[in-house]
Design an enzyme around this catalytic site. Structure first.
Site, mmCIF file in Angstrom:
data_model
loop_
_atom_site.group_PDB
_atom_site.id
_atom_site.type_symbol
_atom_site.label_atom_id
_atom_site.label_comp_id
_atom_site.label_asym_id
_atom_site.label_seq_id
_atom_site.Cartn_x
_atom_site.Cartn_y
_atom_site.Cartn_z
ATOM 1 N N LYS A 79 32.830 19.667 3.566
ATOM 2 C CA LYS A 79 32.423 19.936 2.632
ATOM 3 C C LYS A 79 33.100 20.064 1.705
ATOM 4 O O LYS A 79 33.487 21.095 2.506
ATOM 5 C CB LYS A 79 31.208 19.738 1.808
ATOM 6 C CG LYS A 79 30.114 20.047 0.888
ATOM 7 C CD LYS A 79 28.607 19.744 0.768
ATOM 8 C CE LYS A 79 28.034 20.122 -1.036
ATOM 9 N NZ LYS A 79 26.998 20.292 -0.302
ATOM 10 N N SER A 154 24.550 16.347 -2.902
ATOM 11 C CA SER A 154 25.449 16.490 -3.913
ATOM 12 C C SER A 154 26.539 16.045 -2.879
ATOM 13 O O SER A 154 27.946 16.740 -2.653
ATOM 14 C CB SER A 154 25.523 18.379 -3.864
ATOM 15 O OG SER A 154 25.826 18.951 -3.173
ATOM 16 N N SER A 178 20.321 17.672 -0.260
ATOM 17 C CA SER A 178 21.340 17.189 -0.269
ATOM 18 C C SER A 178 22.245 17.137 0.713
ATOM 19 O O SER A 178 23.411 15.829 0.863
ATOM 20 C CB SER A 178 23.122 18.372 -1.440
ATOM 21 O OG SER A 178 22.369 18.261 -2.286
HETATM 22 N N1 GLN Z 1 19.074 17.181 -6.347
HETATM 23 C C1 GLN Z 1 19.660 18.357 -6.157
HETATM 24 C C2 GLN Z 1 19.818 19.549 -6.900
HETATM 25 O O1 GLN Z 1 20.874 19.006 -7.765
HETATM 26 C C3 GLN Z 1 20.858 18.689 -4.854
HETATM 27 C C4 GLN Z 1 20.701 19.838 -4.155
HETATM 28 C C5 GLN Z 1 21.555 20.180 -3.517
HETATM 29 O O2 GLN Z 1 20.524 20.050 -2.471
HETATM 30 N N2 GLN Z 1 22.215 21.159 -3.665
HETATM 31 O O3 GLN Z 1 19.769 20.822 -6.745
#
Ligand code: GLN
Length: 492
Positions: A79, A154, A178
Protein backbone atom coordinates in the site's frame (compact mmCIF):
# COMPACT_ATOMS: atom_id res chain seq x y z
CA UNK A 1 4.38 -21.69 -16.89
CA UNK A 2 1.41 -19.49 -17.69
CA UNK A 3 -0.60 -20.06 -14.54
CA UNK A 4 1.87 -18.95 -11.87
CA UNK A 5 -0.65 -16.35 -10.68
CA UNK A 6 -3.01 -19.17 -9.70
CA UNK A 7 -0.65 -20.53 -7.05
CA UNK A 8 -1.14 -19.95 -3.34
CA UNK A 9 1.69 -18.58 -1.23
CA UNK A 10 2.48 -22.07 0.06
CA UNK A 11 2.62 -23.37 -3.51
CA UNK A 12 4.84 -20.46 -4.53
CA UNK A 13 7.13 -21.09 -1.59
CA UNK A 14 7.40 -24.80 -2.38
CA UNK A 15 7.76 -24.20 -6.12
CA UNK A 16 10.60 -21.73 -5.61
CA UNK A 17 12.36 -23.96 -3.08
CA UNK A 18 11.99 -26.97 -5.38
CA UNK A 19 13.28 -24.98 -8.40
CA UNK A 20 10.05 -25.61 -10.35
CA UNK A 21 10.31 -21.97 -11.38
CA UNK A 22 12.57 -19.10 -10.47
CA UNK A 23 11.70 -15.86 -8.72
CA UNK A 24 12.70 -14.05 -11.92
CA UNK A 25 10.17 -16.07 -13.94
CA UNK A 26 7.50 -15.47 -11.32
CA UNK A 27 8.26 -11.76 -11.07
CA UNK A 28 8.30 -11.34 -14.85
CA UNK A 29 4.99 -13.17 -15.00
CA UNK A 30 3.40 -10.73 -12.56
CA UNK A 31 4.98 -7.69 -14.23
CA UNK A 32 3.56 -8.85 -17.56
CA UNK A 33 0.12 -9.22 -16.07
CA UNK A 34 0.35 -5.75 -14.53
CA UNK A 35 1.42 -4.24 -17.87
CA UNK A 36 -1.48 -5.90 -19.64
CA UNK A 37 -4.33 -5.77 -17.16
CA UNK A 38 -3.67 -2.87 -14.80
CA UNK A 39 -4.66 -0.37 -17.48
CA UNK A 40 -8.20 -1.53 -16.62
CA UNK A 41 -7.87 -2.15 -12.88
CA UNK A 42 -5.59 0.84 -12.11
CA UNK A 43 -4.41 -0.64 -8.85
CA UNK A 44 -0.74 0.41 -9.01
CA UNK A 45 0.44 3.98 -8.48
CA UNK A 46 4.07 2.97 -9.07
CA UNK A 47 5.42 -0.25 -10.61
CA UNK A 48 9.00 -0.92 -9.57
CA UNK A 49 9.92 -3.36 -12.33
CA UNK A 50 13.65 -2.80 -12.33
CA UNK A 51 14.04 -3.10 -8.58
CA UNK A 52 11.72 -6.10 -8.52
CA UNK A 53 13.83 -7.98 -11.06
CA UNK A 54 17.01 -7.19 -9.14
CA UNK A 55 15.37 -8.44 -5.93
CA UNK A 56 14.19 -11.54 -7.81
CA UNK A 57 17.72 -12.32 -8.99
CA UNK A 58 19.02 -11.87 -5.45
CA UNK A 59 16.25 -14.18 -4.22
CA UNK A 60 17.16 -16.83 -6.79
CA UNK A 61 20.78 -16.63 -5.63
CA UNK A 62 19.70 -16.99 -1.99
CA UNK A 63 17.56 -20.02 -2.84
CA UNK A 64 20.52 -21.64 -4.61
CA UNK A 65 22.81 -20.79 -1.71
CA UNK A 66 20.41 -22.33 0.80
CA UNK A 67 19.87 -19.08 2.71
CA UNK A 68 16.24 -18.57 1.69
CA UNK A 69 13.26 -18.05 4.04
CA UNK A 70 9.80 -19.47 3.28
CA UNK A 71 8.97 -16.32 1.32
CA UNK A 72 12.23 -15.61 -0.49
CA UNK A 73 11.39 -14.70 -4.08
CA UNK A 74 7.63 -14.26 -3.57
CA UNK A 75 6.29 -10.97 -4.99
CA UNK A 76 4.22 -8.48 -3.00
CA UNK A 77 2.50 -5.13 -3.51
CA UNK A 78 2.72 -2.50 -0.77
CA UNK A 79 0.00 0.00 0.00
CA UNK A 80 1.38 3.41 -0.93
CA UNK A 81 1.20 4.46 2.72
CA UNK A 82 4.30 2.43 3.67
CA UNK A 83 7.52 4.37 3.16
CA UNK A 84 9.90 2.79 0.67
CA UNK A 85 13.45 4.03 0.47
CA UNK A 86 14.24 5.50 -2.94
CA UNK A 87 10.72 4.86 -4.27
CA UNK A 88 7.92 7.38 -4.25
CA UNK A 89 5.42 7.13 -1.36
CA UNK A 90 2.33 9.22 -2.05
CA UNK A 91 -0.37 8.14 0.44
CA UNK A 92 -2.70 8.82 -2.50
CA UNK A 93 -2.12 12.56 -2.13
CA UNK A 94 -0.93 15.39 -4.33
CA UNK A 95 0.72 16.60 -1.13
CA UNK A 96 3.25 13.74 -1.36
CA UNK A 97 3.38 13.44 -5.13
CA UNK A 98 7.12 14.08 -5.12
CA UNK A 99 7.95 12.42 -1.80
CA UNK A 100 10.77 9.89 -1.74
CA UNK A 101 11.36 8.53 1.72
CA UNK A 102 14.95 8.25 2.95
CA UNK A 103 14.08 5.04 4.82
CA UNK A 104 11.88 1.95 4.65
CA UNK A 105 8.87 1.38 6.90
CA UNK A 106 9.53 -1.48 9.30
CA UNK A 107 6.96 -3.61 7.47
CA UNK A 108 8.78 -3.01 4.18
CA UNK A 109 12.19 -3.66 5.74
CA UNK A 110 10.93 -6.91 7.26
CA UNK A 111 9.56 -7.92 3.87
CA UNK A 112 12.92 -7.26 2.27
CA UNK A 113 14.72 -9.20 4.98
CA UNK A 114 12.38 -12.13 4.34
CA UNK A 115 13.28 -11.98 0.63
CA UNK A 116 9.96 -10.64 -0.68
CA UNK A 117 10.08 -8.99 -4.10
CA UNK A 118 8.32 -5.60 -4.25
CA UNK A 119 6.27 -5.28 -7.45
CA UNK A 120 5.23 -1.73 -6.64
CA UNK A 121 3.05 0.59 -4.61
CA UNK A 122 -0.72 0.39 -4.81
CA UNK A 123 -3.47 2.97 -4.75
CA UNK A 124 -5.48 4.15 -1.76
CA UNK A 125 -7.80 6.90 -0.60
CA UNK A 126 -5.84 10.05 0.19
CA UNK A 127 -4.16 9.60 3.59
CA UNK A 128 -6.36 6.50 4.03
CA UNK A 129 -9.51 8.58 4.42
CA UNK A 130 -12.35 7.01 2.50
CA UNK A 131 -14.18 3.82 1.65
CA UNK A 132 -13.89 3.66 -2.15
CA UNK A 133 -10.31 4.62 -3.14
CA UNK A 134 -11.92 7.36 -5.23
CA UNK A 135 -10.36 9.93 -2.89
CA UNK A 136 -6.97 9.24 -4.45
CA UNK A 137 -5.15 12.02 -6.31
CA UNK A 138 -4.18 9.27 -8.78
CA UNK A 139 -7.75 8.45 -9.78
CA UNK A 140 -10.15 5.64 -8.99
CA UNK A 141 -9.21 1.95 -8.93
CA UNK A 142 -11.68 -0.55 -10.36
CA UNK A 143 -13.15 -3.57 -8.62
CA UNK A 144 -11.94 -6.65 -10.55
CA UNK A 145 -15.36 -8.30 -10.10
CA UNK A 146 -17.06 -5.47 -11.96
CA UNK A 147 -14.92 -2.69 -13.35
CA UNK A 148 -17.75 -0.18 -12.92
CA UNK A 149 -17.63 -0.62 -9.16
CA UNK A 150 -15.16 0.52 -6.49
CA UNK A 151 -12.79 -1.94 -4.79
CA UNK A 152 -13.55 -0.33 -1.41
CA UNK A 153 -11.08 1.66 0.61
CA UNK A 154 -8.88 2.90 1.77
CA UNK A 155 -6.70 -0.12 0.82
CA UNK A 156 -8.54 -0.45 -2.50
CA UNK A 157 -5.40 -0.77 -4.62
CA UNK A 158 -4.16 -3.65 -2.44
CA UNK A 159 -7.50 -5.44 -2.73
CA UNK A 160 -7.90 -4.88 -6.46
CA UNK A 161 -4.33 -5.95 -7.24
CA UNK A 162 -4.76 -9.24 -5.39
CA UNK A 163 -8.29 -9.91 -6.68
CA UNK A 164 -7.11 -9.39 -10.29
CA UNK A 165 -4.09 -11.63 -9.67
CA UNK A 166 -1.71 -8.70 -10.17
CA UNK A 167 0.04 -9.59 -6.89
CA UNK A 168 -0.15 -12.77 -4.83
CA UNK A 169 -0.71 -10.77 -1.66
CA UNK A 170 -0.43 -7.21 -0.41
CA UNK A 171 -0.01 -5.07 2.66
CA UNK A 172 -2.88 -2.88 3.80
CA UNK A 173 -3.68 -0.64 6.73
CA UNK A 174 -6.83 -0.43 8.79
CA UNK A 175 -7.74 2.63 10.83
CA UNK A 176 -11.47 2.11 10.51
CA UNK A 177 -11.98 -0.89 8.26
CA UNK A 178 -9.55 -0.17 5.43
CA UNK A 179 -8.31 -3.77 5.26
CA UNK A 180 -11.58 -5.56 6.00
CA UNK A 181 -13.99 -3.54 3.85
CA UNK A 182 -11.94 -3.67 0.60
CA UNK A 183 -11.24 -7.36 1.29
CA UNK A 184 -15.00 -7.81 1.58
CA UNK A 185 -15.73 -5.82 -1.61
CA UNK A 186 -13.12 -7.79 -3.59
CA UNK A 187 -13.71 -11.31 -2.24
CA UNK A 188 -10.46 -11.56 -0.26
CA UNK A 189 -9.26 -12.51 3.18
CA UNK A 190 -7.85 -9.58 5.15
CA UNK A 191 -6.69 -9.38 8.75
CA UNK A 192 -6.63 -6.28 10.93
CA UNK A 193 -4.30 -7.23 13.80
CA UNK A 194 -4.63 -6.08 17.42
CA UNK A 195 -3.36 -2.53 17.92
CA UNK A 196 0.38 -2.81 18.56
CA UNK A 197 0.96 -6.17 16.85
CA UNK A 198 2.40 -4.69 13.62
CA UNK A 199 4.84 -1.77 13.66
CA UNK A 200 3.53 1.60 12.52
CA UNK A 201 7.06 2.94 11.94
CA UNK A 202 7.24 4.41 8.45
CA UNK A 203 3.52 4.00 7.88
CA UNK A 204 2.17 7.45 7.08
CA UNK A 205 -0.05 8.45 10.00
CA UNK A 206 -3.77 9.03 9.71
CA UNK A 207 -5.15 8.48 13.23
CA UNK A 208 -2.30 7.07 15.27
CA UNK A 209 -4.31 5.46 18.08
CA UNK A 210 -6.31 3.49 15.50
CA UNK A 211 -3.85 2.80 12.62
CA UNK A 212 -2.69 -0.78 12.15
CA UNK A 213 -1.10 -2.59 9.20
CA UNK A 214 -2.03 -6.09 8.14
CA UNK A 215 -2.14 -8.65 5.32
CA UNK A 216 -4.60 -8.91 2.42
CA UNK A 217 -4.62 -12.10 0.37
CA UNK A 218 -6.71 -14.79 -1.27
CA UNK A 219 -6.92 -17.03 1.79
CA UNK A 220 -6.29 -17.15 5.52
CA UNK A 221 -3.28 -19.35 4.84
CA UNK A 222 -1.77 -16.72 2.52
CA UNK A 223 -2.47 -14.05 5.16
CA UNK A 224 -0.76 -16.18 7.80
CA UNK A 225 2.44 -16.27 5.74
CA UNK A 226 2.46 -12.49 5.49
CA UNK A 227 1.60 -12.04 9.18
CA UNK A 228 4.68 -14.10 10.03
CA UNK A 229 6.68 -11.35 8.31
CA UNK A 230 4.72 -8.27 9.43
CA UNK A 231 4.09 -8.99 13.12
CA UNK A 232 6.49 -8.29 15.97
CA UNK A 233 7.81 -5.75 18.40
CA UNK A 234 9.61 -2.72 17.01
CA UNK A 235 11.59 -0.37 19.21
CA UNK A 236 10.93 2.36 16.62
CA UNK A 237 7.19 2.31 17.37
CA UNK A 238 6.43 3.19 21.00
CA UNK A 239 2.95 1.64 20.76
CA UNK A 240 4.25 -1.66 19.45
CA UNK A 241 3.76 -4.52 21.92
CA UNK A 242 6.60 -6.49 23.47
CA UNK A 243 4.89 -9.81 23.16
CA UNK A 244 6.04 -12.97 21.42
CA UNK A 245 4.56 -13.50 17.99
CA UNK A 246 2.82 -16.71 17.06
CA UNK A 247 3.82 -18.85 14.13
CA UNK A 248 0.63 -18.01 12.27
CA UNK A 249 1.22 -20.65 9.58
CA UNK A 250 2.02 -23.50 11.96
CA UNK A 251 -1.08 -22.65 14.04
CA UNK A 252 -3.51 -22.87 11.11
CA UNK A 253 -4.43 -26.48 11.58
CA UNK A 254 -6.31 -28.01 14.45
CA UNK A 255 -9.87 -27.78 15.61
CA UNK A 256 -10.49 -24.06 15.91
CA UNK A 257 -14.18 -24.32 14.97
CA UNK A 258 -15.16 -27.33 17.11
CA UNK A 259 -16.78 -25.87 20.23
CA UNK A 260 -16.15 -22.26 19.14
CA UNK A 261 -18.68 -19.86 20.69
CA UNK A 262 -19.59 -17.24 18.10
CA UNK A 263 -21.36 -14.15 19.40
CA UNK A 264 -24.09 -12.72 17.17
CA UNK A 265 -24.77 -9.12 18.21
CA UNK A 266 -28.52 -8.49 18.04
CA UNK A 267 -27.95 -4.85 17.16
CA UNK A 268 -25.74 -5.66 14.15
CA UNK A 269 -28.32 -7.56 12.18
CA UNK A 270 -31.02 -4.90 12.56
CA UNK A 271 -28.98 -2.02 11.17
CA UNK A 272 -30.97 0.08 8.70
CA UNK A 273 -29.20 -0.17 5.37
CA UNK A 274 -28.02 -3.77 5.81
CA UNK A 275 -28.44 -5.25 2.34
CA UNK A 276 -30.66 -8.36 2.19
CA UNK A 277 -28.14 -10.38 0.15
CA UNK A 278 -25.29 -9.46 2.52
CA UNK A 279 -27.39 -10.51 5.48
CA UNK A 280 -28.38 -13.79 3.80
CA UNK A 281 -24.78 -14.74 2.82
CA UNK A 282 -23.46 -13.90 6.29
CA UNK A 283 -26.20 -15.97 7.91
CA UNK A 284 -25.47 -18.89 5.57
CA UNK A 285 -21.80 -18.75 6.50
CA UNK A 286 -22.70 -18.77 10.18
CA UNK A 287 -24.92 -21.80 9.59
CA UNK A 288 -21.96 -23.50 7.93
CA UNK A 289 -19.74 -22.70 10.92
CA UNK A 290 -22.46 -24.11 13.17
CA UNK A 291 -22.52 -27.31 11.08
CA UNK A 292 -18.76 -27.50 11.55
CA UNK A 293 -19.14 -27.51 15.33
CA UNK A 294 -19.46 -23.88 16.41
CA UNK A 295 -22.20 -22.61 18.72
CA UNK A 296 -24.01 -19.38 17.87
CA UNK A 297 -24.79 -17.22 20.88
CA UNK A 298 -26.92 -14.10 20.67
CA UNK A 299 -25.21 -11.19 22.43
CA UNK A 300 -25.82 -7.51 23.08
CA UNK A 301 -23.48 -4.77 21.97
CA UNK A 302 -25.39 -1.83 23.33
CA UNK A 303 -23.02 0.88 22.12
CA UNK A 304 -23.56 0.19 18.41
CA UNK A 305 -25.27 3.52 17.74
CA UNK A 306 -22.29 5.40 19.15
CA UNK A 307 -19.70 3.85 16.80
CA UNK A 308 -19.97 6.23 13.85
CA UNK A 309 -20.13 9.52 15.80
CA UNK A 310 -17.29 8.44 18.12
CA UNK A 311 -14.96 7.34 15.34
CA UNK A 312 -15.74 10.40 13.24
CA UNK A 313 -14.62 12.66 16.09
CA UNK A 314 -11.52 10.78 17.21
CA UNK A 315 -10.16 9.91 13.76
CA UNK A 316 -10.43 13.46 12.35
CA UNK A 317 -9.06 14.92 15.61
CA UNK A 318 -5.93 12.79 15.35
CA UNK A 319 -5.74 13.40 11.61
CA UNK A 320 -5.86 17.16 12.03
CA UNK A 321 -2.91 16.90 14.37
CA UNK A 322 -0.93 14.40 12.26
CA UNK A 323 -1.44 16.34 9.03
CA UNK A 324 -0.17 19.63 10.45
CA UNK A 325 3.29 18.60 9.28
CA UNK A 326 2.37 19.12 5.62
CA UNK A 327 3.05 22.82 5.52
CA UNK A 328 4.81 23.19 2.19
CA UNK A 329 8.11 23.88 3.92
CA UNK A 330 9.96 20.72 4.86
CA UNK A 331 8.63 18.31 2.28
CA UNK A 332 5.61 17.68 0.14
CA UNK A 333 3.73 19.94 -2.21
CA UNK A 334 4.59 23.64 -2.11
CA UNK A 335 2.40 26.34 -3.69
CA UNK A 336 4.12 28.50 -6.29
CA UNK A 337 5.05 32.15 -5.79
CA UNK A 338 3.79 32.70 -2.24
CA UNK A 339 3.51 36.33 -1.23
CA UNK A 340 4.35 35.59 2.41
CA UNK A 341 4.62 32.70 4.85
CA UNK A 342 0.91 32.55 5.66
CA UNK A 343 0.09 32.48 1.96
CA UNK A 344 2.58 29.62 1.50
CA UNK A 345 0.94 27.58 4.28
CA UNK A 346 -2.60 28.30 3.19
CA UNK A 347 -2.20 27.66 -0.49
CA UNK A 348 0.09 24.65 -0.10
CA UNK A 349 -2.49 23.00 2.13
CA UNK A 350 -5.56 23.96 0.13
CA UNK A 351 -3.97 23.02 -3.18
CA UNK A 352 -2.21 19.91 -1.86
CA UNK A 353 -5.06 18.24 0.07
CA UNK A 354 -8.25 16.89 -1.51
CA UNK A 355 -11.77 17.71 -0.33
CA UNK A 356 -12.28 14.78 2.07
CA UNK A 357 -8.95 15.36 3.81
CA UNK A 358 -9.73 19.06 4.19
CA UNK A 359 -13.16 18.22 5.60
CA UNK A 360 -11.60 15.99 8.25
CA UNK A 361 -8.91 18.52 9.16
CA UNK A 362 -11.67 21.08 9.71
CA UNK A 363 -13.82 18.71 11.80
CA UNK A 364 -10.82 17.57 13.81
CA UNK A 365 -9.50 21.06 14.43
CA UNK A 366 -12.95 22.11 15.60
CA UNK A 367 -13.28 19.11 17.94
CA UNK A 368 -9.89 19.90 19.48
CA UNK A 369 -10.34 23.64 19.77
CA UNK A 370 -10.31 25.15 23.27
CA UNK A 371 -14.04 25.80 23.61
CA UNK A 372 -15.16 22.43 22.27
CA UNK A 373 -12.46 20.04 23.45
CA UNK A 374 -14.43 18.69 26.45
CA UNK A 375 -17.74 18.58 24.64
CA UNK A 376 -16.41 16.63 21.65
CA UNK A 377 -12.96 15.10 21.95
CA UNK A 378 -12.97 14.23 25.65
CA UNK A 379 -16.53 12.95 25.45
CA UNK A 380 -15.67 10.80 22.43
CA UNK A 381 -12.73 9.32 24.35
CA UNK A 382 -15.07 8.39 27.20
CA UNK A 383 -17.52 6.76 24.83
CA UNK A 384 -14.60 4.97 23.21
CA UNK A 385 -13.86 3.35 26.56
CA UNK A 386 -17.49 2.26 26.91
CA UNK A 387 -17.34 0.68 23.44
CA UNK A 388 -14.23 -1.25 24.44
CA UNK A 389 -15.89 -2.41 27.68
CA UNK A 390 -18.92 -3.56 25.72
CA UNK A 391 -16.67 -5.89 23.70
CA UNK A 392 -14.75 -7.13 26.72
CA UNK A 393 -17.99 -8.00 28.45
CA UNK A 394 -19.09 -9.94 25.36
CA UNK A 395 -15.81 -11.86 25.32
CA UNK A 396 -16.63 -13.21 28.79
CA UNK A 397 -19.22 -15.46 27.16
CA UNK A 398 -18.06 -15.89 23.53
CA UNK A 399 -14.76 -16.56 21.74
CA UNK A 400 -15.34 -14.48 18.62
CA UNK A 401 -18.01 -12.06 17.42
CA UNK A 402 -19.54 -12.27 13.93
CA UNK A 403 -20.68 -9.37 11.78
CA UNK A 404 -20.86 -8.38 8.16
CA UNK A 405 -17.71 -6.44 7.16
CA UNK A 406 -19.89 -3.87 5.44
CA UNK A 407 -23.65 -3.33 5.14
CA UNK A 408 -23.52 -3.47 1.33
CA UNK A 409 -21.44 -4.86 -1.49
CA UNK A 410 -19.20 -2.59 -3.61
CA UNK A 411 -20.70 0.76 -4.65
CA UNK A 412 -20.66 1.96 -8.25
CA UNK A 413 -17.75 4.22 -9.19
CA UNK A 414 -19.02 7.80 -9.04
CA UNK A 415 -22.02 6.90 -6.85
CA UNK A 416 -21.19 10.08 -4.99
CA UNK A 417 -22.62 9.24 -1.59
CA UNK A 418 -22.84 12.12 0.85
CA UNK A 419 -20.11 12.12 3.53
CA UNK A 420 -22.61 10.97 6.16
CA UNK A 421 -23.91 8.11 3.96
CA UNK A 422 -20.32 7.08 3.36
CA UNK A 423 -19.45 7.21 7.08
CA UNK A 424 -22.50 5.08 7.97
CA UNK A 425 -21.05 2.33 5.76
CA UNK A 426 -18.25 1.96 8.34
CA UNK A 427 -20.64 0.84 11.10
CA UNK A 428 -19.30 -2.73 11.30
CA UNK A 429 -15.58 -2.03 11.19
CA UNK A 430 -14.72 1.09 13.18
CA UNK A 431 -15.57 -0.11 16.70
CA UNK A 432 -12.86 -2.76 16.35
CA UNK A 433 -10.28 0.00 15.84
CA UNK A 434 -11.67 2.09 18.70
CA UNK A 435 -11.24 -0.96 20.96
CA UNK A 436 -7.88 -2.00 19.43
CA UNK A 437 -9.13 -5.54 18.73
CA UNK A 438 -8.15 -7.88 15.86
CA UNK A 439 -10.69 -8.84 13.18
CA UNK A 440 -10.69 -10.73 9.91
CA UNK A 441 -12.77 -10.66 6.75
CA UNK A 442 -13.49 -13.84 4.81
CA UNK A 443 -15.37 -14.10 1.51
CA UNK A 444 -18.66 -16.00 1.94
CA UNK A 445 -20.49 -15.67 -1.38
CA UNK A 446 -21.98 -13.15 -3.77
CA UNK A 447 -24.96 -10.85 -4.08
CA UNK A 448 -27.43 -10.91 -6.98
CA UNK A 449 -25.00 -8.86 -9.12
CA UNK A 450 -22.13 -11.28 -8.52
CA UNK A 451 -20.28 -8.90 -6.18
CA UNK A 452 -18.52 -10.52 -3.21
CA UNK A 453 -19.90 -10.53 0.34
CA UNK A 454 -17.68 -10.78 3.41
CA UNK A 455 -18.07 -12.22 6.90
CA UNK A 456 -16.15 -10.45 9.64
CA UNK A 457 -14.98 -12.24 12.75
CA UNK A 458 -13.79 -10.09 15.65
CA UNK A 459 -11.49 -11.67 18.22
CA UNK A 460 -10.20 -10.79 21.66
CA UNK A 461 -6.77 -9.15 21.99
CA UNK A 462 -3.88 -11.08 20.39
CA UNK A 463 -6.18 -13.75 18.93
CA UNK A 464 -4.85 -13.36 15.36
CA UNK A 465 -3.86 -17.03 15.22
CA UNK A 466 -7.30 -18.10 16.28
CA UNK A 467 -9.02 -15.87 13.70
CA UNK A 468 -6.73 -17.10 10.93
CA UNK A 469 -7.24 -20.74 11.80
CA UNK A 470 -11.03 -20.44 12.09
CA UNK A 471 -11.14 -18.92 8.62
CA UNK A 472 -8.58 -21.41 7.30
CA UNK A 473 -10.69 -24.34 8.43
CA UNK A 474 -13.83 -22.72 7.01
CA UNK A 475 -11.92 -22.34 3.74
CA UNK A 476 -10.90 -26.01 3.81
CA UNK A 477 -14.60 -26.89 3.86
CA UNK A 478 -15.86 -24.28 1.34
CA UNK A 479 -14.64 -22.78 -1.92
CA UNK A 480 -15.71 -19.11 -1.88
CA UNK A 481 -12.09 -18.00 -1.51
CA UNK A 482 -11.10 -19.92 -4.67
CA UNK A 483 -13.51 -17.97 -6.91
CA UNK A 484 -11.79 -15.59 -9.30
CA UNK A 485 -13.00 -12.46 -11.03
CA UNK A 486 -13.18 -12.80 -14.83
CA UNK A 487 -10.22 -10.45 -15.32
CA UNK A 488 -8.07 -12.64 -13.07
CA UNK A 489 -8.76 -15.56 -15.43
CA UNK A 490 -7.20 -13.62 -18.32
CA UNK A 491 -3.67 -14.47 -19.27
CA UNK A 492 -0.98 -11.97 -20.03
N1 GLN B 1 -13.69 4.54 5.85
C1 GLN B 1 -12.75 4.79 6.87
C2 GLN B 1 -12.43 6.26 6.92
O1 GLN B 1 -12.67 6.90 5.95
C3 GLN B 1 -11.51 3.98 6.55
C4 GLN B 1 -10.33 4.41 7.34
C5 GLN B 1 -9.18 3.45 7.31
O2 GLN B 1 -9.30 2.34 7.81
N2 GLN B 1 -8.04 3.91 6.84
O3 GLN B 1 -11.95 6.78 7.88
Amino acid sequence: MTDLHRLSIRELSEGLAGAKFSSRELTEHYLKRIAKLDTQVKSYVTVTAEQALAQADAADAAIKAGTATALTGVPIAHKDIFCTQGIKTTAGSKMLDNFISPYDATVVAKGKAAGLVTLGKVNMDEFAMGSTSENSFYGATANPWNLGHVPGGSSGGSAAAVAADLAPFATGTDTGGSIRQPASFCGLTGLKPSYGRVSRFGMIAYASSLDQGGPMARSAEDCAYLMNVMAGHDAKDSTSIEKDVDDYVANLNGTAIQGLRIGIPKQYFNVAGLDADVKARVEESLKKLEDMGATLVEIDLNMTEAYVPTYYLIAPAEASSNLQRYDGVRYGYRAENPVDLMDLYKRSRSEGFGAEVQRRILIGTYALSAGYYDAYYVKAQKVRRLIQQDFLKAFESVDVIAAPAAPTTAYKIGANLSPVEMYLGDIYTIAVNLAGLPAINAPVGFDKDNLPVGLQLIGNYWSESQLLSVVHQYQQATDWHTKRAAIAEENA
